[in-house]
Design a protein around this motif. Structure first.
Motif, PDB file in Angstrom:
ATOM      1  N   UNK A 225       0.817  -1.213   0.000  1.00 57.99           N
ATOM      2  CA  UNK A 225       0.000   0.000   0.000  1.00 57.99           C
ATOM      3  C   UNK A 225       0.855   1.269   0.000  1.00 57.99           C
ATOM      4  N   UNK A 226       2.078   1.193   0.551  1.00 59.80           N
ATOM      5  CA  UNK A 226       2.969   2.356   0.524  1.00 59.80           C
ATOM      6  C   UNK A 226       3.398   2.665  -0.907  1.00 59.80           C
ATOM      7  N   UNK A 227       3.724   1.617  -1.657  1.00 60.70           N
ATOM      8  CA  UNK A 227       4.100   1.802  -3.063  1.00 60.70           C
ATOM      9  C   UNK A 227       2.904   2.253  -3.891  1.00 60.70           C
TER      10      UNK A 227
ATOM     11  N   UNK B 145       6.533  -5.769   0.348  1.00 61.71           N
ATOM     12  CA  UNK B 145       7.281  -5.710  -0.910  1.00 61.71           C
ATOM     13  C   UNK B 145       8.668  -5.155  -0.623  1.00 61.71           C
ATOM     14  N   UNK B 146       9.661  -5.679  -1.351  1.00 63.88           N
ATOM     15  CA  UNK B 146      11.037  -5.205  -1.178  1.00 63.88           C
ATOM     16  C   UNK B 146      11.651  -4.776  -2.497  1.00 63.88           C
TER      17      UNK B 146
ATOM     18  N   UNK C   2      10.520   6.254  -1.970  1.00 56.78           N
ATOM     19  CA  UNK C   2      10.597   5.002  -1.215  1.00 56.78           C
ATOM     20  C   UNK C   2      12.028   4.466  -1.256  1.00 56.78           C
ATOM     21  N   UNK C   3      12.933   5.077  -0.511  1.00 58.95           N
ATOM     22  CA  UNK C   3      14.331   4.643  -0.580  1.00 58.95           C
ATOM     23  C   UNK C   3      14.551   3.198  -0.152  1.00 58.95           C
ATOM     24  N   UNK C   4      13.621   2.620   0.581  1.00 58.42           N
ATOM     25  CA  UNK C   4      13.766   1.232   1.002  1.00 58.42           C
ATOM     26  C   UNK C   4      13.338   0.223  -0.045  1.00 58.42           C
ATOM     27  N   UNK C   5      12.826   0.692  -1.187  1.00 59.53           N
ATOM     28  CA  UNK C   5      12.353  -0.204  -2.237  1.00 59.53           C
ATOM     29  C   UNK C   5      13.387  -0.271  -3.351  1.00 59.53           C
ATOM     30  N   UNK C   6      13.832  -1.469  -3.688  1.00 62.10           N
ATOM     31  CA  UNK C   6      14.740  -1.663  -4.817  1.00 62.10           C
ATOM     32  C   UNK C   6      13.920  -1.628  -6.115  1.00 62.10           C
ATOM     33  N   UNK C   7      14.241  -0.679  -6.981  1.00 60.70           N
ATOM     34  CA  UNK C   7      13.465  -0.498  -8.210  1.00 60.70           C
ATOM     35  C   UNK C   7      14.354  -0.779  -9.418  1.00 60.70           C
ATOM     36  N   UNK C   8      13.915  -1.701 -10.273  1.00 62.22           N
ATOM     37  CA  UNK C   8      14.687  -2.124 -11.430  1.00 62.22           C
ATOM     38  C   UNK C   8      13.929  -1.797 -12.721  1.00 62.22           C
ATOM     39  N   UNK C   9      14.684  -1.461 -13.763  1.00 65.48           N
ATOM     40  CA  UNK C   9      14.116  -1.383 -15.117  1.00 65.48           C
ATOM     41  C   UNK C   9      14.338  -2.723 -15.792  1.00 65.48           C
TER      42      UNK C   9
END
Length: 367
Positions: free
Chosen positions: A4-6, A36-37, A349-356
């Motif tokens: 829900x944060x994302x 989610x991570x 959301x610095x705690x979320x690893x985001x990939x392309x």
């Protein structure tokens, strides 16, 4: 963090209310309460992208095109949706909400072109979104009726809830034969101190609010008004058009488009007499299958129109009218926006690893 944060950030980037009415946007698979991570961003959720998400340990995939578009009658194995549910991978699609949103897909294209001040190529249709529900309640029952309406979804204005307007007055009635008035007697004219209670109700919750009113109101036949509110003027819309910050030769502009979209080739249709040195002063853009808007681009004075795909005869028509058309292929015109979405997600959301996604690509190649 929780999904829900994302979702909150994604819906800030591309508010779902901006999506076209035919679209299927938002959370399509998943539980807002799940953890989610990692997130993987792509245009199309293909088997290759699904494998990539699992290999990277991503439990959220943001797929620009909705992986679930039409109604599903079965969710079985093998299947992308089934496997996502089984593996606990949430699927989210912004699609046309991101196209319309400020800073979204079409603003990215406008930036690639070097457009300065810009406006939507086609403004969105103003759609009524709320009713105003007005009812009249004996003073001692006002709080109970209001609470029932709030529980049913009424009384929300922006980030405020339980919003209402109340005014004192007098209600009169004469109960006919067979009635059982909550106040007074049948066959006698009654005058009762009442509160005029007004609340806003989202159109999607109107039936529930009316049912809650009837269930909570002490009167046998509660009086109420239900008014459809006129929509606010629409300032957003699909596509972008405007003057370039600096008039640019066509050849240089095509090079800028290739670099900005990360492609090696473009489909270009030019009018007779237009060459690489022809200066482009005004341009329009609309990502994806927006060929149908080329006439709006012409009508608004664009010398060049950038899109994903365009019909053969429309390209001829545009050239005959003096407008250059550039087609990058459907998803090539959309993919550049993923980098901007990634940056905004990482910042919020610095705690979320985001990939392309590295495996996501347009299904067509020019060879």
């Amino acid at each position: 963090m929780h999904l829900r944060d994302a979702l909150s950030v994604l819906e800030t980037i591309a508010p779902l209310r901006l999506a076209e009415s035919w679209d299927n946007v938002g959370l399509l698979v998943g539980d807002p309460r799940q953890s989610v991570s990692g997130a993987l961003l792509c245009i199309d959720y293909t088997p290759a992208v699904a494998r990539e998400a699992r290999d990277l340990g991503c439990d959220l995939v943001v797929a620009y095109h909705p992986p679930v578009f039409e109604a599903l009658k079965r969710v079985t194995a093998p299947g992308l949706v089934f496997e996502a549910i089984r593996d606990g991978i949430a699927l989210y699609a912004p699609h046309t909400a991101l196209d319309v949103a400020p800073g979204g897909t079409n603003d990215v294209l406008a930036d690639v072109l070097g457009i300065g001040e810009r406006t939507p190529l086609q403004r969105g249709e103003a759609r009524p979104t709320h009713h105003k529900l007005v009812t009249f309640v004996p003073e001692e029952h006002t709080e109970a009726v209001a609470a029932a309406l709030f529980t049913a979804g009424a009384g929300k204005i922006g980030e405020y809830t339980e919003a209402s307007f109340r005014a004192q007055g007098t209600g009169t009635f004469l109960g006919g034969e067979g009635t059982h008035p909550a106040v007074g007697q049948a066959g006698r004219r009654e005058a009762v101190p009442e509160i005029r209670l007004e609340v806003l109700v989202p159109s999607a919750r109107t039936m529930q609010a009316v049912a809650a009113l009837r269930a909570s109101h002490p009167y046998e036949e509660p009086a109420f008004d239900l008014v459809m509110l006129a929509p606010e003027p629409v300032t957003t819309g699909i596509g972008r058009i405007g003057d370039l910050l600096t008039p640019t030769p066509l050849g240089a502009l095509l090079g800028r488009i290739k670099e900005g979209l990360g492609v090696e080739a473009l489909l270009v249709s030019t009018p007779d007499g237009v060459g690489d040195e022809t200066a482009i002063r005004r341009a329009a853009a609309c990502a994806g299958a927006c060929g149908k808007l080329f006439e709006q681009a012409m009508a608004q004075g664009a010398g060049l129109y950038l899109t994903g795909e365009l019909r053969h005869h429309d390209a001829l028509k545009a050239a005959q009218a003096g407008m250059t058309v550039v087609c990058a292929l459907h998803s090539n015109s959309e993919r550049a926006t993923l980098g901007r979405v990634r940056s905004r997600l990482q910042e919020a959301l610095p705690g979320l690893q985001v990939h392309l996604s590295a495996s996501d690509h347009d299904p067509f190649m020019i060879r």
